[in-house]
Design a protein around this motif. Structure first.
Motif, PDB file in Angstrom:
ATOM      1  N   SER A  93       0.377  -0.919  -0.156  1.00 32.73           N
ATOM      2  CA  SER A  93      -0.310   0.061  -0.079  1.00 32.73           C
ATOM      3  C   SER A  93       1.204   1.522  -0.358  1.00 32.73           C
ATOM      4  CB  SER A  93      -1.074  -0.204   1.178  1.00 32.73           C
ATOM      5  OG  SER A  93       0.046   0.032   2.069  1.00 32.73           O
ATOM      6  N   ALA A  94       1.611   1.247   0.641  1.00 35.36           N
ATOM      7  CA  ALA A  94       2.620   2.395   0.719  1.00 35.36           C
ATOM      8  C   ALA A  94       3.113   2.920  -0.586  1.00 35.36           C
ATOM      9  CB  ALA A  94       4.051   2.183   1.513  1.00 35.36           C
ATOM     10  N   TRP A  95       3.624   1.727  -1.300  1.00 37.12           N
ATOM     11  CA  TRP A  95       4.022   2.235  -3.225  1.00 37.12           C
ATOM     12  C   TRP A  95       2.649   2.951  -3.653  1.00 37.12           C
ATOM     13  CZ3 TRP A  95       9.035   2.043  -4.953  1.00 37.12           C
ATOM     14  CH2 TRP A  95       9.540   0.907  -4.774  1.00 37.12           C
ATOM     15  N   VAL A  96       1.428   2.173  -3.515  1.00 42.26           N
ATOM     16  CA  VAL A  96       0.083   2.362  -3.927  1.00 42.26           C
ATOM     17  C   VAL A  96       0.263   3.520  -3.954  1.00 42.26           C
ATOM     18  CG1 VAL A  96      -2.515   1.372  -4.419  1.00 42.26           C
ATOM     19  CG2 VAL A  96      -0.543   0.219  -4.840  1.00 42.26           C
ATOM     20  N   TRP A  97      -0.312   3.921  -2.678  1.00 44.15           N
ATOM     21  CA  TRP A  97      -0.361   5.808  -2.149  1.00 44.15           C
ATOM     22  C   TRP A  97       0.391   6.666  -2.382  1.00 44.15           C
ATOM     23  CZ3 TRP A  97      -5.256   6.706  -0.859  1.00 44.15           C
ATOM     24  CH2 TRP A  97      -5.834   6.005  -0.222  1.00 44.15           C
ATOM     25  N   THR A  98       1.490   5.754  -2.726  1.00 42.40           N
ATOM     26  CA  THR A  98       2.932   7.175  -3.214  1.00 42.40           C
ATOM     27  C   THR A  98       2.414   7.162  -4.577  1.00 42.40           C
ATOM     28  OG1 THR A  98       4.446   5.921  -1.598  1.00 42.40           O
ATOM     29  CG2 THR A  98       5.540   7.669  -3.859  1.00 42.40           C
ATOM     30  N   ILE A  99       2.634   6.434  -4.848  1.00 40.60           N
ATOM     31  CA  ILE A  99       2.119   6.457  -6.636  1.00 40.60           C
ATOM     32  C   ILE A  99       1.146   7.939  -6.629  1.00 40.60           C
ATOM     33  CG2 ILE A  99       1.491   5.402  -9.442  1.00 40.60           C
ATOM     34  CD1 ILE A  99       2.326   3.371  -7.958  1.00 40.60           C
ATOM     35  N   ALA A 100      -0.392   6.975  -6.594  1.00 36.09           N
ATOM     36  CA  ALA A 100      -1.674   7.923  -6.396  1.00 36.09           C
ATOM     37  C   ALA A 100      -1.264   9.083  -5.406  1.00 36.09           C
ATOM     38  CB  ALA A 100      -3.040   7.336  -5.207  1.00 36.09           C
ATOM     39  N   GLY A 101      -0.978   9.642  -4.349  1.00 38.54           N
ATOM     40  CA  GLY A 101      -0.668  11.081  -3.874  1.00 38.54           C
ATOM     41  C   GLY A 101       0.124  11.773  -5.116  1.00 38.54           C
ATOM     42  N   LEU A 102       1.176  11.481  -5.894  1.00 35.58           N
ATOM     43  CA  LEU A 102       2.160  12.108  -6.539  1.00 35.58           C
ATOM     44  C   LEU A 102       1.455  12.144  -7.540  1.00 35.58           C
ATOM     45  CD1 LEU A 102       5.407  10.534  -6.047  1.00 35.58           C
ATOM     46  CD2 LEU A 102       5.060  12.873  -5.440  1.00 35.58           C
ATOM     47  N   LEU A 103       0.911  11.421  -8.159  1.00 39.96           N
ATOM     48  CA  LEU A 103      -0.056  11.773  -9.258  1.00 39.96           C
ATOM     49  C   LEU A 103      -1.031  13.076  -8.838  1.00 39.96           C
ATOM     50  CD1 LEU A 103      -0.531  11.152 -11.922  1.00 39.96           C
ATOM     51  CD2 LEU A 103      -2.562   9.714 -11.927  1.00 39.96           C
ATOM     52  N   ILE A 104      -1.995  12.698  -8.112  1.00 36.22           N
ATOM     53  CA  ILE A 104      -2.983  13.861  -7.404  1.00 36.22           C
ATOM     54  C   ILE A 104      -2.507  15.110  -7.230  1.00 36.22           C
ATOM     55  CG2 ILE A 104      -5.271  14.880  -6.011  1.00 36.22           C
ATOM     56  CD1 ILE A 104      -5.207  11.161  -5.387  1.00 36.22           C
ATOM     57  N   LEU A 105      -1.473  15.469  -6.111  1.00 33.69           N
ATOM     58  CA  LEU A 105      -0.470  16.869  -5.917  1.00 33.69           C
ATOM     59  C   LEU A 105      -0.095  17.064  -7.249  1.00 33.69           C
ATOM     60  CD1 LEU A 105       0.779  15.837  -2.565  1.00 33.69           C
ATOM     61  CD2 LEU A 105      -1.455  17.232  -2.908  1.00 33.69           C
ATOM     62  N   GLY A 106       0.352  16.377  -7.896  1.00 34.03           N
ATOM     63  CA  GLY A 106       1.332  16.566  -9.573  1.00 34.03           C
ATOM     64  C   GLY A 106       0.721  17.278 -10.772  1.00 34.03           C
ATOM     65  N   ARG A 107      -0.662  16.930 -10.770  1.00 32.27           N
ATOM     66  CA  ARG A 107      -1.575  17.185 -11.531  1.00 32.27           C
ATOM     67  C   ARG A 107      -2.146  18.375 -11.193  1.00 32.27           C
ATOM     68  NH1 ARG A 107      -0.784  16.681 -15.930  1.00 32.27           N
ATOM     69  NH2 ARG A 107       1.582  17.320 -15.178  1.00 32.27           N
ATOM     70  N   ALA A 108      -3.021  18.129  -9.711  1.00 28.71           N
ATOM     71  CA  ALA A 108      -3.356  19.940  -9.311  1.00 28.71           C
ATOM     72  C   ALA A 108      -2.217  20.576  -9.245  1.00 28.71           C
ATOM     73  CB  ALA A 108      -3.810  19.754  -7.824  1.00 28.71           C
ATOM     74  N   ALA A 109      -1.354  20.248  -8.760  1.00 30.74           N
ATOM     75  CA  ALA A 109      -0.017  22.025  -9.119  1.00 30.74           C
ATOM     76  C   ALA A 109       0.036  22.302  -9.646  1.00 30.74           C
ATOM     77  CB  ALA A 109       0.658  21.626  -8.676  1.00 30.74           C
ATOM     78  N   HIS A 110       0.053  21.383 -11.478  1.00 32.36           N
ATOM     79  CA  HIS A 110       0.117  21.735 -12.696  1.00 32.36           C
ATOM     80  C   HIS A 110      -0.482  22.249 -12.783  1.00 32.36           C
ATOM     81  CE1 HIS A 110       1.055  20.811 -17.564  1.00 32.36           C
ATOM     82  NE2 HIS A 110       2.154  21.067 -17.035  1.00 32.36           N
TER      83      HIS A 110
END
Length: 123
Positions: A73-90
């Motif tokens: 779950s740490a891997w999966v949450w990291t992928i999801a979290g980085l994507l959500i935060l990254g796309r929102a910031a972009h």
């Protein structure tokens, strides 16, 4: 089944609709049906949407594969979290013209892709 990826895909769908509406409203305001007519706001909206479409599908696929393969779950949450935060910031950076926010968003997005690849290889 795949609850994290399901949530991520749902968030991505809502975000894509929001970015698409931004393009539609910018087109209406500029009075442009096709192209940009050199309207900077419209061009920023189009590219924010286009960039989202270019990166998000692969990141969601990587997240789903990692979750399906029980990478942890740490891997999966990291992928999801980085994507959500990254796309929102972009998106915020693109729509506002704030380059550092846009750059931070791309770093988050690249991170989600690289972590996704690592999760499939090592997770």
């Amino acid at each position: 089944m795949l609850p994290i990826t399901t949530m991520l895909a749902s968030i991505a769908a809502v975000a894509l609709v929001a970015l698409s509406l931004s393009v539609s409203f910018a087109r209406m305001k500029a009075g442009v049906d096709i192209g940009t007519n050199d309207d900077k706001r419209l061009l920023r909206s189009i590219r924010a949407q286009g960039n989202f479409i270019e990166y998000v599908p692969l990141a969601v696929i990587l997240c789903g594969l990692a979750e399906y393969r029980d990478a942890g779950s740490a891997w999966v949450w990291t992928i999801a979290g980085l994507l959500i935060l990254g796309r929102a910031a972009h998106a915020a950076g693109m729509l506002s013209g704030v380059l550092p926010l846009r750059a931070l968003g791309m770093l988050g997005t690249y991170g989600s892709l690289l972590i996704g690849a690592a999760a499939l290889t090592f997770g």
